[in-house]
Design a protein around this motif. Sequence first.
Motif, PDB file in Angstrom:
ATOM      1  N   LEU A 136      11.664  12.731  -5.894  1.00 28.86           N
ATOM      2  CA  LEU A 136      11.012  11.500  -5.441  1.00 28.86           C
ATOM      3  C   LEU A 136      10.253  11.765  -4.150  1.00 28.86           C
ATOM      4  CD1 LEU A 136      10.683   8.310  -4.991  1.00 28.86           C
ATOM      5  CD2 LEU A 136      12.855   8.495  -3.810  1.00 28.86           C
ATOM      6  N   LEU A 137      10.924  12.376  -3.186  1.00 29.33           N
ATOM      7  CA  LEU A 137      10.282  12.646  -1.892  1.00 29.33           C
ATOM      8  C   LEU A 137       9.083  13.570  -2.041  1.00 29.33           C
ATOM      9  CD1 LEU A 137      13.468  12.956   0.330  1.00 29.33           C
ATOM     10  CD2 LEU A 137      11.831  11.062   0.289  1.00 29.33           C
ATOM     11  N   ALA A 138       9.209  14.567  -2.911  1.00 31.83           N
ATOM     12  CA  ALA A 138       8.074  15.470  -3.162  1.00 31.83           C
ATOM     13  C   ALA A 138       6.915  14.707  -3.816  1.00 31.83           C
ATOM     14  CB  ALA A 138       8.518  16.636  -4.034  1.00 31.83           C
ATOM     15  N   ALA A 139       7.255  13.827  -4.754  1.00 28.43           N
ATOM     16  CA  ALA A 139       6.235  13.089  -5.494  1.00 28.43           C
ATOM     17  C   ALA A 139       5.439  12.149  -4.607  1.00 28.43           C
ATOM     18  CB  ALA A 139       6.873  12.305  -6.645  1.00 28.43           C
ATOM     19  N   VAL A 140       6.078  11.627  -3.578  1.00 28.40           N
ATOM     20  CA  VAL A 140       5.372  10.706  -2.683  1.00 28.40           C
ATOM     21  C   VAL A 140       4.800  11.430  -1.454  1.00 28.40           C
ATOM     22  CG1 VAL A 140       6.596   8.649  -3.476  1.00 28.40           C
ATOM     23  CG2 VAL A 140       7.479   9.927  -1.496  1.00 28.40           C
ATOM     24  N   ARG A 155       0.798  -1.213   0.000  1.00 26.83           N
ATOM     25  CA  ARG A 155       0.000   0.000   0.000  1.00 26.83           C
ATOM     26  C   ARG A 155       0.840   1.276   0.000  1.00 26.83           C
ATOM     27  NH1 ARG A 155      -4.729  -1.960   0.030  1.00 26.83           N
ATOM     28  NH2 ARG A 155      -5.650  -3.380   1.507  1.00 26.83           N
ATOM     29  N   GLY A 156       2.145   1.150  -0.006  1.00 24.49           N
ATOM     30  CA  GLY A 156       3.012   2.333   0.039  1.00 24.49           C
ATOM     31  C   GLY A 156       2.930   3.172  -1.223  1.00 24.49           C
ATOM     32  N   ARG A 157       3.376   4.412  -1.115  1.00 24.87           N
ATOM     33  CA  ARG A 157       3.458   5.296  -2.277  1.00 24.87           C
ATOM     34  C   ARG A 157       4.627   4.842  -3.131  1.00 24.87           C
ATOM     35  NH1 ARG A 157       1.197  10.493  -1.610  1.00 24.87           N
ATOM     36  NH2 ARG A 157       1.521  10.500  -3.854  1.00 24.87           N
ATOM     37  N   MET A 158       4.457   4.885  -4.458  1.00 23.91           N
ATOM     38  CA  MET A 158       5.483   4.370  -5.362  1.00 23.91           C
ATOM     39  C   MET A 158       5.909   5.410  -6.378  1.00 23.91           C
ATOM     40  SD  MET A 158       4.048   0.547  -6.071  1.00 23.91           S
ATOM     41  CE  MET A 158       3.440  -0.463  -4.725  1.00 23.91           C
ATOM     42  N   ALA A 159       7.209   5.370  -6.698  1.00 23.23           N
ATOM     43  CA  ALA A 159       7.760   6.223  -7.752  1.00 23.23           C
ATOM     44  C   ALA A 159       8.701   5.379  -8.592  1.00 23.23           C
ATOM     45  CB  ALA A 159       8.505   7.415  -7.158  1.00 23.23           C
TER      46      ALA A 159
END
Length: 121
Positions: free
Chosen positions: A112-116, A74-78
């Motif tokens: 990446l951090l911003a996107a998630v 269920r984690g956020r993915m990039a």
Amino acid sequence: MKVLVVDDSKVARTIIRAVILDKHPDWSVTEAPNGAEALALASQEPFDIFSIDINMPGVDGFGLVEQLRAQGARGRMALFSANVQEPVRQRAADLGVAFISKPVTPVSVEALLAAVGHESP
């Protein structure tokens, strides 16, 4: 936060880990060199964030996203890729995951951090 970094490049994994831990020293970062190992790790513990390279031997990043979701992740993915062509970006969008262009640098890891949702852009 628990982060799983999946990339067949040790250098890329090292940079991603270093930047994340520099910004968030209390986070846990686990590395996997391929999709099979990532699936095994994700079946043992939940991760909040997945950083996944698209171009890997065996299962590629797109397939890994699908398999992770199928096993309940269920984690956020990039997805990271040097291939920035529109069909690749569109497939990431269709999967509902962020697309981050390589090379892996401190700036791309911040993206990446911003996107998630864990940093401001």
